[in-house]
Design a protein around this motif. Structure first.
Motif, PDB file in Angstrom:
ATOM      1  N   VAL A  80       0.932  -1.463   0.106  1.00 33.55           N
ATOM      2  CA  VAL A  80       0.108  -0.037   0.020  1.00 33.55           C
ATOM      3  C   VAL A  80       0.818   1.281   0.141  1.00 33.55           C
ATOM      4  CG1 VAL A  80      -1.598   1.373   1.374  1.00 33.55           C
ATOM      5  CG2 VAL A  80      -1.829  -1.170   1.056  1.00 33.55           C
ATOM      6  N   GLU A  81       1.903   1.195   0.731  1.00 40.08           N
ATOM      7  CA  GLU A  81       2.824   2.514   0.951  1.00 40.08           C
ATOM      8  C   GLU A  81       3.071   3.225  -0.333  1.00 40.08           C
ATOM      9  OE1 GLU A  81       6.122   2.152   3.647  1.00 40.08           O
ATOM     10  OE2 GLU A  81       4.801   1.545   5.212  1.00 40.08           O
ATOM     11  N   ASP A  82       4.055   2.780  -0.790  1.00 41.96           N
ATOM     12  CA  ASP A  82       4.887   3.317  -2.252  1.00 41.96           C
ATOM     13  C   ASP A  82       5.172   2.256  -3.039  1.00 41.96           C
ATOM     14  OD1 ASP A  82       4.893   5.976  -0.924  1.00 41.96           O
ATOM     15  OD2 ASP A  82       6.484   5.578   0.347  1.00 41.96           O
ATOM     16  N   GLU A  83       5.576   2.973  -4.212  1.00 38.74           N
ATOM     17  CA  GLU A  83       6.330   1.772  -5.281  1.00 38.74           C
ATOM     18  C   GLU A  83       7.760   1.699  -4.601  1.00 38.74           C
ATOM     19  OE1 GLU A  83       5.364   0.492  -8.435  1.00 38.74           O
ATOM     20  OE2 GLU A  83       3.582   1.232  -7.648  1.00 38.74           O
ATOM     21  N   LEU A  84       8.080   0.436  -4.831  1.00 45.08           N
ATOM     22  CA  LEU A  84       9.498  -0.162  -4.243  1.00 45.08           C
ATOM     23  C   LEU A  84      10.303   0.238  -5.312  1.00 45.08           C
ATOM     24  CD1 LEU A  84       8.552  -3.601  -3.093  1.00 45.08           C
ATOM     25  CD2 LEU A  84       8.897  -1.773  -1.723  1.00 45.08           C
ATOM     26  N   ASN A  85      11.414   0.752  -4.823  1.00 44.18           N
ATOM     27  CA  ASN A  85      12.590   1.079  -5.638  1.00 44.18           C
ATOM     28  C   ASN A  85      13.579  -0.143  -5.857  1.00 44.18           C
ATOM     29  OD1 ASN A  85      14.683   1.154  -3.555  1.00 44.18           O
ATOM     30  ND2 ASN A  85      14.150   3.307  -3.218  1.00 44.18           N
ATOM     31  N   ASN A  86      14.561  -0.253  -6.614  1.00 42.29           N
ATOM     32  CA  ASN A  86      15.328  -1.459  -7.070  1.00 42.29           C
ATOM     33  C   ASN A  86      16.133  -1.816  -5.697  1.00 42.29           C
ATOM     34  OD1 ASN A  86      14.667  -1.963  -9.552  1.00 42.29           O
ATOM     35  ND2 ASN A  86      16.288  -0.413 -10.263  1.00 42.29           N
ATOM     36  N   TYR A  87      16.457  -0.943  -4.899  1.00 39.40           N
ATOM     37  CA  TYR A  87      17.222  -1.150  -3.519  1.00 39.40           C
ATOM     38  C   TYR A  87      16.491  -1.941  -2.797  1.00 39.40           C
ATOM     39  CZ  TYR A  87      19.182  -0.455   1.159  1.00 39.40           C
ATOM     40  OH  TYR A  87      19.759  -0.744   2.310  1.00 39.40           O
ATOM     41  N   GLN A  88      15.095  -1.246  -2.628  1.00 40.62           N
ATOM     42  CA  GLN A  88      14.128  -2.078  -1.575  1.00 40.62           C
ATOM     43  C   GLN A  88      13.727  -3.428  -2.138  1.00 40.62           C
ATOM     44  OE1 GLN A  88      11.617   1.347  -2.056  1.00 40.62           O
ATOM     45  NE2 GLN A  88      12.277   2.282  -0.142  1.00 40.62           N
ATOM     46  N   LEU A  89      13.654  -3.612  -3.185  1.00 47.22           N
ATOM     47  CA  LEU A  89      13.104  -4.784  -3.809  1.00 47.22           C
ATOM     48  C   LEU A  89      14.486  -5.844  -3.716  1.00 47.22           C
ATOM     49  CD1 LEU A  89      11.483  -4.079  -7.330  1.00 47.22           C
ATOM     50  CD2 LEU A  89      10.565  -5.334  -5.411  1.00 47.22           C
ATOM     51  N   GLY A  90      15.738  -5.274  -3.938  1.00 49.51           N
ATOM     52  CA  GLY A  90      16.815  -6.251  -3.719  1.00 49.51           C
ATOM     53  C   GLY A  90      16.730  -6.622  -2.114  1.00 49.51           C
ATOM     54  N   THR A  91      16.614  -5.939  -1.288  1.00 49.42           N
ATOM     55  CA  THR A  91      16.785  -5.942   0.113  1.00 49.42           C
ATOM     56  C   THR A  91      15.539  -6.808   0.486  1.00 49.42           C
ATOM     57  OG1 THR A  91      17.126  -3.784   0.678  1.00 49.42           O
ATOM     58  CG2 THR A  91      16.289  -5.083   2.642  1.00 49.42           C
ATOM     59  N   ILE A  92      14.549  -6.989   0.095  1.00 47.14           N
ATOM     60  CA  ILE A  92      13.229  -8.118   0.344  1.00 47.14           C
ATOM     61  C   ILE A  92      13.858  -9.257  -0.277  1.00 47.14           C
ATOM     62  CG2 ILE A  92      11.126  -8.826  -0.538  1.00 47.14           C
ATOM     63  CD1 ILE A  92      10.221  -5.717  -0.601  1.00 47.14           C
ATOM     64  N   ARG A  93      14.593  -9.305  -1.573  1.00 47.95           N
ATOM     65  CA  ARG A  93      14.925 -10.639  -2.267  1.00 47.95           C
ATOM     66  C   ARG A  93      16.027 -11.194  -1.171  1.00 47.95           C
ATOM     67  NH1 ARG A  93      14.354  -7.916  -7.744  1.00 47.95           N
ATOM     68  NH2 ARG A  93      12.293  -8.413  -8.387  1.00 47.95           N
ATOM     69  N   LEU A  94      16.939 -10.473  -0.875  1.00 49.04           N
ATOM     70  CA  LEU A  94      17.909 -11.059   0.110  1.00 49.04           C
ATOM     71  C   LEU A  94      17.380 -11.718   1.161  1.00 49.04           C
ATOM     72  CD1 LEU A  94      20.887  -8.681  -0.385  1.00 49.04           C
ATOM     73  CD2 LEU A  94      20.720 -10.667  -1.311  1.00 49.04           C
ATOM     74  N   TYR A  95      16.610 -10.880   1.827  1.00 45.19           N
ATOM     75  CA  TYR A  95      15.595 -11.574   2.921  1.00 45.19           C
ATOM     76  C   TYR A  95      14.945 -12.585   2.661  1.00 45.19           C
ATOM     77  CZ  TYR A  95      12.740 -11.856   7.075  1.00 45.19           C
ATOM     78  OH  TYR A  95      12.097 -12.404   8.155  1.00 45.19           O
ATOM     79  N   ILE A  96      14.401 -12.761   1.381  1.00 48.08           N
ATOM     80  CA  ILE A  96      13.633 -14.133   1.339  1.00 48.08           C
ATOM     81  C   ILE A  96      14.657 -15.140   1.060  1.00 48.08           C
ATOM     82  CG2 ILE A  96      12.161 -15.129  -0.311  1.00 48.08           C
ATOM     83  CD1 ILE A  96      10.535 -12.599  -0.497  1.00 48.08           C
TER      84      ILE A  96
END
Length: 70
Positions: free
Chosen positions: A43-59
């Motif tokens: 809901v918050e915002d569009e994810l930028n590449n850094y944030q998507l990368g952080t999510i992928r690393l966590y997963i």
């Protein structure tokens, strides 16, 4: 947006079959381990590449723990 990453890491993942899911009040992320596909609604915002990368690393860290028992 880093608040979102914090909320994600505090959310217990639901693991079922080849899927890892995170379900919060204002976000849903599902990772298909077989096809290496991420689906998300935030809901918050569009994810930028850094944030998507952080999510992928966590997963991926969760996937490694599942596969290797680390």
């Amino acid at each position: 947006m880093m608040g979102f990453i914090t909320r994600l890491t505090q959310t217990e993942p639901i693991i079922e079959g080849n899927y890892i899911g995170f379900f919060g009040y204002d976000f849903t992320i599902v990772y298909d381990m077989t096809n290496d596909v991420y689906s998300y609604f935030i809901v918050e915002d569009e994810l930028n590449n850094y944030q998507l990368g952080t999510i992928r690393l966590y997963i991926l860290s969760i996937v490694n723990r599942l596969e290797y028992g680390e």
